[in-house]
Scaffold this motif. Structure first.
Motif, mmCIF file in Angstrom:
data_model
loop_
_atom_site.group_PDB
_atom_site.id
_atom_site.type_symbol
_atom_site.label_atom_id
_atom_site.label_comp_id
_atom_site.label_asym_id
_atom_site.label_seq_id
_atom_site.Cartn_x
_atom_site.Cartn_y
_atom_site.Cartn_z
ATOM 1 N N LYS A 217 41.763 -51.233 60.425
ATOM 2 C CA LYS A 217 42.300 -51.819 59.622
ATOM 3 C C LYS A 217 43.104 -53.185 60.205
ATOM 4 C CE LYS A 217 42.430 -47.898 57.528
ATOM 5 N NZ LYS A 217 41.958 -47.657 56.047
ATOM 6 N N LYS A 218 43.322 -53.835 58.289
ATOM 7 C CA LYS A 218 44.041 -55.403 59.291
ATOM 8 C C LYS A 218 45.771 -54.972 58.995
ATOM 9 C CE LYS A 218 40.761 -58.131 56.662
ATOM 10 N NZ LYS A 218 40.667 -58.878 55.812
ATOM 11 N N ILE B 120 49.607 -55.206 59.187
ATOM 12 C CA ILE B 120 50.733 -55.673 58.718
ATOM 13 C C ILE B 120 51.361 -57.101 59.149
ATOM 14 C CG2 ILE B 120 52.301 -55.550 56.657
ATOM 15 C CD1 ILE B 120 50.868 -52.566 56.220
ATOM 16 N N GLU C 171 54.524 -54.082 52.062
ATOM 17 C CA GLU C 171 53.221 -53.096 52.824
ATOM 18 C C GLU C 171 52.261 -53.227 51.817
ATOM 19 O OE1 GLU C 171 56.384 -52.151 53.492
ATOM 20 O OE2 GLU C 171 56.536 -52.534 55.922
ATOM 21 N N HIS C 172 52.451 -53.424 50.354
ATOM 22 C CA HIS C 172 51.349 -53.199 48.996
ATOM 23 C C HIS C 172 50.676 -54.417 49.056
ATOM 24 C CE1 HIS C 172 50.695 -52.439 44.822
ATOM 25 N NE2 HIS C 172 49.256 -51.314 45.911
ATOM 26 N N THR D 13 47.553 -54.076 52.036
ATOM 27 C CA THR D 13 46.873 -53.338 51.868
ATOM 28 C C THR D 13 46.652 -52.913 50.584
ATOM 29 O OG1 THR D 13 48.666 -51.629 51.588
ATOM 30 C CG2 THR D 13 48.408 -52.383 54.054
ATOM 31 N N THR E 75 43.704 -53.256 47.629
ATOM 32 C CA THR E 75 42.131 -53.692 47.697
ATOM 33 C C THR E 75 42.291 -54.250 46.171
ATOM 34 O OG1 THR E 75 41.802 -51.750 46.702
ATOM 35 C CG2 THR E 75 41.677 -51.659 48.338
ATOM 36 N N ARG F 241 48.130 -63.628 57.478
ATOM 37 C CA ARG F 241 48.412 -62.799 58.464
ATOM 38 C C ARG F 241 47.473 -63.860 60.280
ATOM 39 N NH1 ARG F 241 45.318 -59.427 54.946
ATOM 40 N NH2 ARG F 241 45.355 -57.600 54.425
#
Length: 109
Positions: A24-25, A27, A59-60, A63, A65, A91
């Motif tokens: 997972k990338k 946050i 966070e949304h 995350t 997509t 990031r």
């Protein structure tokens, strides 16, 4: 087919390719004057600030997509690519800045 290759292929775990990119990338934490999605989207420009209400939280924003941005948020391809590119740069530690677009020149006869 060579018997050695055939034996190796039969012993390979099922779904080996699925483990690539499984991590997972991260946050990133908000930094500087960017503390919420609206501040982030304002900084990256190109009228992204108008999309701030579509992201529920920090966070949304990081995350979501591309499929979710298309189906649930109705973002255009240009908007999705712009936001996803800037979230990845953030990031990696790059602070957002406005990149101006060149005005479209009218064709002359």
């Amino acid at each position: 087919m060579n018997s050695t290759i055939a034996r190796c292929l039969t012993r390979a775990p099922i779904g080996v390719r699925s483990i690539h990119g499984a991590a997972k990338k991260a946050i990133p934490a908000p930094r500087g004057d960017i503390q919420d999605p609206s501040a982030f989207l304002t900084k990256i420009g190109r009228n992204s600030a108008s999309l701030a209400d579509k992201f529920k939280s920090w966070e949304h924003l990081f995350t979501a997509t591309p499929a979710e941005m298309k189906a649930d948020m109705s973002l255009s391809v240009k908007q999705r690519r712009w936001i996803l590119n800037w979230t990845e740069k953030y990031r990696q530690g790059v602070n957002p800045y406005v990149i101006p677009t060149k005005p479209i020149k009218k064709k002359t006869k």
